[in-house]
Design a protein around this motif. Structure first.
Motif, PDB file in Angstrom:
ATOM      1  N   GLY A   3     -32.079  -3.193 -32.607  1.00  0.00           N
ATOM      2  CA  GLY A   3     -32.196  -1.963 -33.392  1.00  0.00           C
ATOM      3  C   GLY A   3     -33.422  -1.913 -34.290  1.00  0.00           C
ATOM      4  N   VAL A   4     -34.410  -2.763 -34.029  1.00  0.00           N
ATOM      5  CA  VAL A   4     -35.629  -2.801 -34.839  1.00  0.00           C
ATOM      6  C   VAL A   4     -36.394  -1.487 -34.675  1.00  0.00           C
ATOM      7  N   MET A   5     -36.844  -0.962 -35.805  1.00  0.00           N
ATOM      8  CA  MET A   5     -37.630   0.275 -35.815  1.00  0.00           C
ATOM      9  C   MET A   5     -39.064  -0.054 -36.222  1.00  0.00           C
ATOM     10  N   VAL A   6     -40.019   0.679 -35.676  1.00  0.00           N
ATOM     11  CA  VAL A   6     -41.428   0.537 -36.050  1.00  0.00           C
ATOM     12  C   VAL A   6     -41.959   1.903 -36.465  1.00  0.00           C
ATOM     13  N   ASN A   7     -42.894   1.898 -37.370  1.00  0.00           N
ATOM     14  CA  ASN A   7     -43.528   3.148 -37.801  1.00  0.00           C
ATOM     15  C   ASN A   7     -44.714   3.451 -36.899  1.00  0.00           C
ATOM     16  N   VAL A   8     -44.753   4.662 -36.403  1.00  0.00           N
ATOM     17  CA  VAL A   8     -45.831   5.120 -35.540  1.00  0.00           C
ATOM     18  C   VAL A   8     -46.489   6.314 -36.222  1.00  0.00           C
ATOM     19  N   ASN A   9     -47.812   6.272 -36.308  1.00  0.00           N
ATOM     20  CA  ASN A   9     -48.542   7.399 -36.891  1.00  0.00           C
ATOM     21  C   ASN A   9     -48.778   8.460 -35.823  1.00  0.00           C
TER      22      ASN A   9
ATOM     23  N   SER B  21     -46.111   9.422 -40.557  1.00  0.00           N
ATOM     24  CA  SER B  21     -45.471   8.232 -40.032  1.00  0.00           C
ATOM     25  C   SER B  21     -44.057   8.568 -39.567  1.00  0.00           C
ATOM     26  N   VAL B  22     -43.732   8.169 -38.340  1.00  0.00           N
ATOM     27  CA  VAL B  22     -42.419   8.420 -37.761  1.00  0.00           C
ATOM     28  C   VAL B  22     -41.829   7.085 -37.314  1.00  0.00           C
ATOM     29  N   ALA B  23     -40.574   6.831 -37.700  1.00  0.00           N
ATOM     30  CA  ALA B  23     -39.893   5.604 -37.290  1.00  0.00           C
ATOM     31  C   ALA B  23     -39.339   5.793 -35.875  1.00  0.00           C
ATOM     32  N   THR B  24     -39.718   4.879 -34.991  1.00  0.00           N
ATOM     33  CA  THR B  24     -39.218   4.910 -33.613  1.00  0.00           C
ATOM     34  C   THR B  24     -38.690   3.526 -33.251  1.00  0.00           C
TER      35      THR B  24
END
Length: 180
Positions: free
Chosen positions: A64-70, A47-50
């Motif tokens: 500045g909202v971050m989402v987790n991308v697999n 999981s990477v926060a982008t």
């Protein structure tokens, strides 16, 4: 009168291209499937926060909202032959010795890759099909031990496809080692 798909190679011997193509299709399907099942044993998600991208501007969201991308990656360090959930079930079964589970876990991915490559290249196709049948049978036994009848039925289909390929192996025309 001969069938239009038959040609004479040797006196008294006919080549039926329908059977040849049927065998080739089975060989390629089983080879590709085996190869990619083995490769997937080396895959892992992380999981990477982008930053969240605003769809209207295509720019990162101003808040500045971050989402987790697999993100999937492949590496030797990611290798898992038997998934952890199944390994735990196998570990509690008294009919499956721990050393057998460890050995099977280590060899499963490489065995799939090796047999898949052998089938695709045409190197010892009969031996490769036999090895795949033994892998599917051993996987079936394991699933019977942990009471997974759906998986056993699914593997039974693979056994049938391997058996069909073995029956058609005499029609193998595109191979490196024909005898094996």
């Amino acid at each position: 009168m001969t069938n239009s798909t038959e040609t004479k190679v040797d006196p008294g011997r006919k080549v039926n291209w329908d059977f040849t193509f049927a065998y080739l299709v089975l060989r390629l399907w089983l080879g590709v499937r085996s190869l990619f099942v083995g490769i997937e044993k080396f895959g892992s998600y992380r999981s990477v926060a982008t930053p969240l991208i605003d769809p209207s501007t295509g720019q990162p969201d101003a808040s500045g909202v971050m989402v987790n991308v697999n993100i999937k990656s492949y590496a030797l360090a990611n290798y898992v032959g038997i998934p952890a959930a199944l390994r735990d079930k196998f570990a509690h079964d008294p009919l499956l010795p721990k050393f057998a589970l460890v050995a099977f876990d280590k060899m499963l991915g490489p065995a799939f890759i090796l047999t898949g490559l052998m089938l695709l290249v045409g190197l010892g196709t009969r031996l490769s099909l036999l090895a795949q049948a033994l892998i599917y049978i051993s996987l079936s036994v394991g699933l019977v031990l942990i009471d997974q009848p759906d998986g056993v039925a699914y593997l039974g289909i693979h056994i049938g496809l391997v058996a069909a390929a073995l029956l058609l192996a005499q029609h193998n025309r595109f191979t490196v080692l024909k005898k094996w």
